[in-house]
Design a protein around this motif. Structure first.
Motif, PDB file in Angstrom:
ATOM      1  N   MET A 232       5.383  -4.362  -9.970  1.00 51.80           N
ATOM      2  CA  MET A 232       5.233  -5.465  -9.048  1.00 51.80           C
ATOM      3  C   MET A 232       5.809  -6.711  -9.730  1.00 51.80           C
ATOM      4  O   MET A 232       5.508  -6.993 -10.875  1.00 51.80           O
ATOM      5  N   ASP A 233       6.618  -7.453  -8.988  1.00 51.64           N
ATOM      6  CA  ASP A 233       7.232  -8.662  -9.535  1.00 51.64           C
ATOM      7  C   ASP A 233       6.226  -9.825  -9.537  1.00 51.64           C
ATOM      8  O   ASP A 233       5.113  -9.707  -9.031  1.00 51.64           O
ATOM      9  N   ALA A 234       6.611 -10.963 -10.097  1.00 47.82           N
ATOM     10  CA  ALA A 234       5.718 -12.119 -10.235  1.00 47.82           C
ATOM     11  C   ALA A 234       5.254 -12.637  -8.879  1.00 47.82           C
ATOM     12  O   ALA A 234       4.082 -13.004  -8.708  1.00 47.82           O
ATOM     13  N   GLN A 235       6.163 -12.669  -7.913  1.00 45.19           N
ATOM     14  CA  GLN A 235       5.800 -13.144  -6.581  1.00 45.19           C
ATOM     15  C   GLN A 235       4.791 -12.192  -5.928  1.00 45.19           C
ATOM     16  O   GLN A 235       3.829 -12.621  -5.302  1.00 45.19           O
ATOM     17  N   GLY A 236       5.005 -10.895  -6.103  1.00 41.01           N
ATOM     18  CA  GLY A 236       4.077  -9.901  -5.574  1.00 41.01           C
ATOM     19  C   GLY A 236       2.709 -10.013  -6.230  1.00 41.01           C
ATOM     20  O   GLY A 236       1.677  -9.876  -5.555  1.00 41.01           O
TER      21      GLY A 236
ATOM     22  N   ARG B 195      -2.952 -11.575  -5.888  1.00 42.38           N
ATOM     23  CA  ARG B 195      -4.087 -12.384  -6.352  1.00 42.38           C
ATOM     24  C   ARG B 195      -4.672 -13.214  -5.205  1.00 42.38           C
ATOM     25  O   ARG B 195      -5.892 -13.337  -5.078  1.00 42.38           O
ATOM     26  N   GLU B 196      -3.819 -13.777  -4.369  1.00 40.62           N
ATOM     27  CA  GLU B 196      -4.288 -14.539  -3.215  1.00 40.62           C
ATOM     28  C   GLU B 196      -5.064 -13.634  -2.252  1.00 40.62           C
ATOM     29  O   GLU B 196      -6.109 -14.020  -1.732  1.00 40.62           O
ATOM     30  N   PHE B 197      -4.529 -12.445  -2.014  1.00 39.98           N
ATOM     31  CA  PHE B 197      -5.201 -11.483  -1.145  1.00 39.98           C
ATOM     32  C   PHE B 197      -6.592 -11.168  -1.690  1.00 39.98           C
ATOM     33  O   PHE B 197      -7.578 -11.191  -0.948  1.00 39.98           O
ATOM     34  N   VAL B 198      -6.675 -10.875  -2.970  1.00 37.84           N
ATOM     35  CA  VAL B 198      -7.963 -10.539  -3.583  1.00 37.84           C
ATOM     36  C   VAL B 198      -8.921 -11.719  -3.476  1.00 37.84           C
ATOM     37  O   VAL B 198     -10.085 -11.556  -3.107  1.00 37.84           O
ATOM     38  N   ALA B 199      -8.455 -12.917  -3.767  1.00 36.53           N
ATOM     39  CA  ALA B 199      -9.316 -14.100  -3.708  1.00 36.53           C
ATOM     40  C   ALA B 199      -9.815 -14.359  -2.285  1.00 36.53           C
ATOM     41  O   ALA B 199     -10.986 -14.713  -2.086  1.00 36.53           O
ATOM     42  N   ASN B 200      -8.959 -14.176  -1.308  1.00 38.61           N
ATOM     43  CA  ASN B 200      -9.315 -14.493   0.077  1.00 38.61           C
ATOM     44  C   ASN B 200     -10.110 -13.398   0.777  1.00 38.61           C
ATOM     45  O   ASN B 200     -10.973 -13.694   1.599  1.00 38.61           O
ATOM     46  N   ARG B 201      -9.813 -12.149   0.527  1.00 43.42           N
ATOM     47  CA  ARG B 201     -10.395 -11.053   1.309  1.00 43.42           C
ATOM     48  C   ARG B 201     -11.477 -10.255   0.589  1.00 43.42           C
ATOM     49  O   ARG B 201     -12.161  -9.448   1.205  1.00 43.42           O
ATOM     50  N   SER B 202     -11.646 -10.454  -0.716  1.00 40.02           N
ATOM     51  CA  SER B 202     -12.657  -9.683  -1.450  1.00 40.02           C
ATOM     52  C   SER B 202     -14.073  -9.847  -0.914  1.00 40.02           C
ATOM     53  O   SER B 202     -14.800  -8.858  -0.825  1.00 40.02           O
TER      54      SER B 202
ATOM     55  N   ASN C  73       3.861  -3.371  -2.727  1.00 41.34           N
ATOM     56  CA  ASN C  73       5.178  -3.647  -2.136  1.00 41.34           C
ATOM     57  C   ASN C  73       5.492  -2.766  -0.933  1.00 41.34           C
ATOM     58  O   ASN C  73       6.388  -3.068  -0.157  1.00 41.34           O
ATOM     59  N   ARG C  74       4.760  -1.655  -0.766  1.00 46.15           N
ATOM     60  CA  ARG C  74       5.030  -0.737   0.340  1.00 46.15           C
ATOM     61  C   ARG C  74       4.045  -0.867   1.495  1.00 46.15           C
ATOM     62  O   ARG C  74       4.244  -0.282   2.544  1.00 46.15           O
ATOM     63  N   VAL C  75       2.977  -1.617   1.304  1.00 44.71           N
ATOM     64  CA  VAL C  75       1.934  -1.740   2.323  1.00 44.71           C
ATOM     65  C   VAL C  75       2.217  -2.941   3.209  1.00 44.71           C
ATOM     66  O   VAL C  75       2.397  -4.053   2.718  1.00 44.71           O
ATOM     67  N   GLU C  76       2.253  -2.691   4.521  1.00 47.51           N
ATOM     68  CA  GLU C  76       2.506  -3.783   5.470  1.00 47.51           C
ATOM     69  C   GLU C  76       1.240  -4.576   5.775  1.00 47.51           C
ATOM     70  O   GLU C  76       1.289  -5.785   5.905  1.00 47.51           O
ATOM     71  N   GLU C  77       0.127  -3.897   5.932  1.00 42.09           N
ATOM     72  CA  GLU C  77      -1.161  -4.524   6.240  1.00 42.09           C
ATOM     73  C   GLU C  77      -2.128  -4.234   5.093  1.00 42.09           C
ATOM     74  O   GLU C  77      -2.868  -3.250   5.125  1.00 42.09           O
ATOM     75  N   PRO C  78      -2.167  -5.078   4.065  1.00 43.63           N
ATOM     76  CA  PRO C  78      -2.989  -4.764   2.891  1.00 43.63           C
ATOM     77  C   PRO C  78      -4.486  -4.665   3.186  1.00 43.63           C
ATOM     78  O   PRO C  78      -5.161  -3.804   2.629  1.00 43.63           O
ATOM     79  N   GLU C  79      -5.019  -5.500   4.069  1.00 43.89           N
ATOM     80  CA  GLU C  79      -6.452  -5.423   4.339  1.00 43.89           C
ATOM     81  C   GLU C  79      -6.796  -4.127   5.072  1.00 43.89           C
ATOM     82  O   GLU C  79      -7.778  -3.472   4.757  1.00 43.89           O
TER      83      GLU C  79
END
Length: 184
Positions: A1-5, A10-17, A51-57
Motif C-alpha cells: 500500500m502506498d503512502a496515500q493509501g 488511517r482515516e477510515f479506521v479513525a472514522n468508522r471504527s 487498493n482492491r476494495v471499492e466499499e471498505p466499510e
C-alpha cells in the motif's frame, strides 16, 4: 500500500471504527475483548485488500459477520455459557434510563446462541433484508425467518422487562433500541 493509501486507511479506521466496534460487540454477545479481536482481524483483512476494495466499510462488515460465523461454528468445543451477572441478579423490575435499557438488551442478546444473535444483529441492528442475511450466513431465507422468529421469542422471554416498557418488538427498527443506543 502506498503512502496515500495508508493515509486513507488511517482515516477510515479513525472514522468508522466506533460503529464497527458496536456491531462487533453485538455480534460477540457483549464480550468487548472478543469484539476488539474480531474488529482487529477484520481491519487487518481490509488493509491487506485496501487498493482492491471499492466499499471498505461494507467489506469490513462482511468480514466481521463471516469471522463471527466461523467462531460460532467452531464453538462446539466450548459449551459453557458465560454471563456477567448471576441469573438471580439479572432480574430487574424496570429499567429507568437508557443505560439500563442498553444493558438489559445486551445481557439478553448475550444469552442467545451465536447464530440467533447474529441473525438479530444483521436483521434489526444492521437493518439488512432477509435475502442479504441469508446470503451472508449461507442459508435459505426460510431459515433466516424461522431463526428470527425463534430468536425474538427467546429474547422476549429472557428480557420480559422490555415488554413492560411497551417495546414488544425489541429489537427492531421501529423499537426504541438502535445500534447507537446499544453500543459501548
Amino acid at each position: 500500500m502506498d503512502a496515500q493509501g495508508q493515509e486513507k486507511f488511517r482515516e477510515f479506521v479513525a472514522n468508522r471504527s466506533p460503529a464497527l466496534l458496536r456491531t462487533a460487540i453485538l455480534l460477540s454477545g457483549g464480550d468487548e475483548h472478543a469484539a476488539e479481536d474480531l474488529l482487529q482481524n477484520a481491519l487487518i483483512k481490509v488493509a491487506s485488500r485496501w487498493n482492491r476494495v471499492e466499499e471498505p466499510e461494507a467489506y469490513a462488515r462482511q468480514v466481521l459477520y463471516r469471522q463471527q460465523i466461523s467462531r460460532w461454528r467452531l464453538r462446539w468445543r466450548k459449551r459453557e455459557l458465560t454471563v456477567a451477572d448471576l441469573p438471580e441478579s439479572a432480574a430487574r423490575e424496570r429499567p429507568d434510563n437508557d443505560a439500563d435499557l442498553r444493558l438489559t438488551v445486551r445481557r439478553a442478546l448475550s444469552r442467545l446462541t451465536p447464530r440467533q444473535r447474529t441473525v438479530l444483529v444483521l436483521r434489526y441492528f444492521e437493518d439488512l433484508p432477509e435475502t442479504e442475511v441469508a446470503r451472508l450466513l449461507g442459508c435459505s431465507v426460510g431459515t433466516v425467518r424461522s431463526t428470527t422468529h425463534r430468536s425474538l421469542a427467546r429474547l422476549r422471554s429472557l428480557a420480559p422487562e422490555l415488554s413492560a416498557l411497551g417495546l414488544s418488538d425489541v429489537p427492531g427498527p421501529s423499537g426504541a433500541v438502535t445500534p447507537a443506543e446499544v453500543g459501548p
